[in-house]
Design a protein around this motif. Structure first.
Motif, short mmCIF file in Angstrom:
data_model
loop_
_atom_site.label_atom_id
_atom_site.label_comp_id
_atom_site.label_asym_id
_atom_site.label_seq_id
_atom_site.Cartn_x
_atom_site.Cartn_y
_atom_site.Cartn_z
N ALA A 106 -6.68 13.90 5.13
CA ALA A 106 -7.10 12.98 4.08
C ALA A 106 -7.76 13.78 2.98
O ALA A 106 -8.76 14.45 3.18
N GLU A 160 -2.03 11.66 -3.46
CA GLU A 160 -1.50 10.53 -4.21
C GLU A 160 -0.21 10.89 -4.91
O GLU A 160 0.73 10.12 -4.94
N PRO A 179 -4.19 9.88 1.12
CA PRO A 179 -5.34 9.75 0.23
C PRO A 179 -6.61 9.42 1.00
O PRO A 179 -6.59 8.68 1.99
N ALA A 180 -7.73 9.97 0.55
CA ALA A 180 -9.02 9.59 1.11
C ALA A 180 -9.55 8.41 0.31
O ALA A 180 -9.20 8.22 -0.84
N GLY A 181 -10.38 7.60 0.94
CA GLY A 181 -11.03 6.51 0.23
C GLY A 181 -10.13 5.34 -0.14
O GLY A 181 -10.50 4.49 -0.93
N GLU A 182 -8.90 5.30 0.43
CA GLU A 182 -7.95 4.23 0.07
C GLU A 182 -7.28 3.72 1.32
O GLU A 182 -7.08 4.47 2.27
N ARG A 183 -6.87 2.46 1.30
CA ARG A 183 -6.05 1.99 2.41
C ARG A 183 -4.60 2.46 2.22
O ARG A 183 -4.12 2.58 1.10
N GLU A 226 -12.61 8.94 5.16
CA GLU A 226 -13.31 10.04 4.48
C GLU A 226 -12.41 11.25 4.52
O GLU A 226 -11.58 11.39 5.43
N ASP A 270 -7.51 14.12 -1.78
CA ASP A 270 -7.51 13.24 -2.95
C ASP A 270 -6.26 13.32 -3.80
O ASP A 270 -5.23 12.79 -3.44
N LEU A 293 0.84 -1.18 0.00
CA LEU A 293 0.00 0.00 0.00
C LEU A 293 0.88 1.24 0.00
O LEU A 293 2.04 1.18 0.41
N GLY A 312 -7.35 3.37 6.83
CA GLY A 312 -8.25 3.69 5.73
C GLY A 312 -9.17 2.54 5.38
O GLY A 312 -9.03 1.44 5.93
N PRO A 313 -10.11 2.73 4.45
CA PRO A 313 -10.31 4.00 3.74
C PRO A 313 -10.89 5.09 4.63
O PRO A 313 -11.81 4.83 5.39
#
Lengths: 287, 146
Positions: free
Chosen positions: B129, B135, B64-68, B108, B131, B44, B105-106
């Motif tokens: 967190a 990354e 990152p949001a929404g990701e492990r 918000e 977007d 990861l 994660g993930p």
């Protein structure tokens, strides 16, 4: 000095609350002091051992040794507290009212008391290890040790005092209600511990979180506030619990509660008496 | 002296206690088996924060949001620290000179604070967190450590 006192106070408080509730809940059972304080002593020794092994524990099991140990300790305590509640539901009232001789205590009291010694010992072990790690780290660090240690002593005194205050307060409750009240408190303690254990398993990535924060009540009552910390120690209050923590909490409440009601006979039945049952009186008489 | 009602419920109580203890032991055992299994899989994105002089460096990390993702906390101090976060429900002792990794994660989008419980006045940090920017930063940091 204040920060050292606060850290020690927090950990001592958590252990002191468990000890006070357990002591109050076994009022009248002869010899329980020996078991409880024996548990405290063993817990303190264990805390020193755990602190000494902190490095090895941290790297054990591919880096999740700490989480596994914490979860193991917590779930064991949950099981013991649950057993204690079920057992006390069945026998506590009669035993406390009839316990007159040390002989009776040894026969009827030992099993639940040894379980309590383990619960108390585990609580002291968990919290004590943190205090030992903190104080030892300070001693190593060459920071002004004296103000830190005296701060720690003050924290210990205040935490212990609050524990005593809870105990004295609980003792004001009439005997016929005391077991019920302490049983509920122990039920909440156990649920909080289970949620805490689940938190460590989620942290170790062994359980899914099911949502990082199911709700957020930190604006209403912060976990870092004094009331928040006391509620956390007493019933596992968490401002932002993960879904798994909530599941563990509710599942523990339901499981132990159900066992208390079915096996333990905790709820009043038709014709229930709060005075001792005649059969118990007869049995005592035929010793 | 016979306490028949006691004996019967005592047996039940012993069985229940053994069952509960057995369940607890099983859980611990499963943990030791599951630990290596959990480690396998695609790596990861990884973010590192360092504890130095009882402070977090850097104090803010974009993730990152929404990701492990993995958060690595390195304790470069001599003294042990207790890494804690109420927002992320994390609590772990990190002995001096060691590091700990957390799989998170993930999440918000938002701000997630963490602190060192043994030095709460100075050891304060945040995960932010978000977007796309996060990354890009993580790619830069993971390629830099190759």
């Amino acid at each position: 000095m204040y920060s050292a006192g606060l850290i020690v106070f927090r950990e001592v408080l958590e252990a002191a609350l468990v000890i006070s509730i357990v002591l109050a809940g076994t009022r009248g059972i002869a010899g329980r002091g020996r078991f409880v304080w024996g548990g405290v002593g063993a817990g303190l020794l264990g805390a020193v051992v755990i602190a000494a092994l902190a490095g090895q524990i941290a790297t054990a099991a591919d880096g999740i040794g700490q989480e596994l140990l914490n979860a193991g300790i917590l779930f064991t305590a949950v099981a013991m507290l649950g057993w204690h509640n079920v057992w006390m539901s069945r026998h506590g009232r009669e035993i406390a009212q009839h316990m007159q001789s040390v002989g009776s205590a040894v026969n009827e009291g030992v099993k639940p008391l040894s379980v309590l010694a383990v619960v108390v010992g585990l609580a002291v072990l968990r919290e004590g290890a943190e205090v030992v790690l903190f104080l030892y780290g300070i001693a190593l660090g060459g920071v002004e040790a004296l103000p830190m240690f005296s701060g720690g002593l003050i924290g210990l005194a205040v935490g212990a005092t609050l524990g005593v205050a809870l105990y004295t307060g609980l003792l004001r409750i009439p005997m016929r209600h005391l077991f019920t009240v302490t049983s509920w408190m122990i039920l909440l303690l156990a649920a909080g511990m289970a949620a805490n254990g689940a938190k460590f398993l989620v942290q170790a990535d062994l359980l899914p979180a099911f949502g990082v924060a199911l709700w957020d009540t930190s604006a209403f009552l912060s976990e870092q506030s004094h009331v928040g910390q006391i509620l956390h120690a007493l019933m596992g209050y968490t401002a932002r619990p993960s879904g798994m923590q909530v599941i563990a909490y509710l599942a523990t409440l339901a499981t132990i509660g159900l066992l208390m009601v079915t096996i333990g006979g905790a709820l009043p039945r038709r014709g229930t008496r709060t005075t001792p049952s005649p059969s118990a009186v007869r049995l005592q008489g035929t010793d | 002296m016979s306490c028949s009602f006691m004996a019967r419920s005592d047996v039940v109580g012993v069985r229940v206690r053994r069952l509960l203890l057995g369940a607890g032991a099983l859980l611990c055992g499963l943990g030791f088996v599951a630990a290596p299994a959990a480690a396998a899989g695609e790596p990861l994105p990884s973010f590192t924060v360092v504890i130095e002089n009882h402070r977090f460096v850097p104090e803010e990390i974009a993730v990152p949001a929404g990701e492990r993702f993995t958060l690595v906390v390195q304790n470069k101090d001599r003294m042990i620290e207790e890494f804690e976060s109420h927002e992320l429900n994390l609590e772990k002792f990190i002995p001096g000179g060691t590091e700990a990794r957390f799989t998170l994660g993930p999440l918000e989008a938002g701000v997630y604070g963490f602190f060192g419980e043994f030095h709460p006045k100075t050891a304060q940090g945040r995960l932010i967190a978000g977007d796309v920017q996060a990354e890009a930063q993580s790619e830069a940091s993971t390629s830099a450590t190759d």
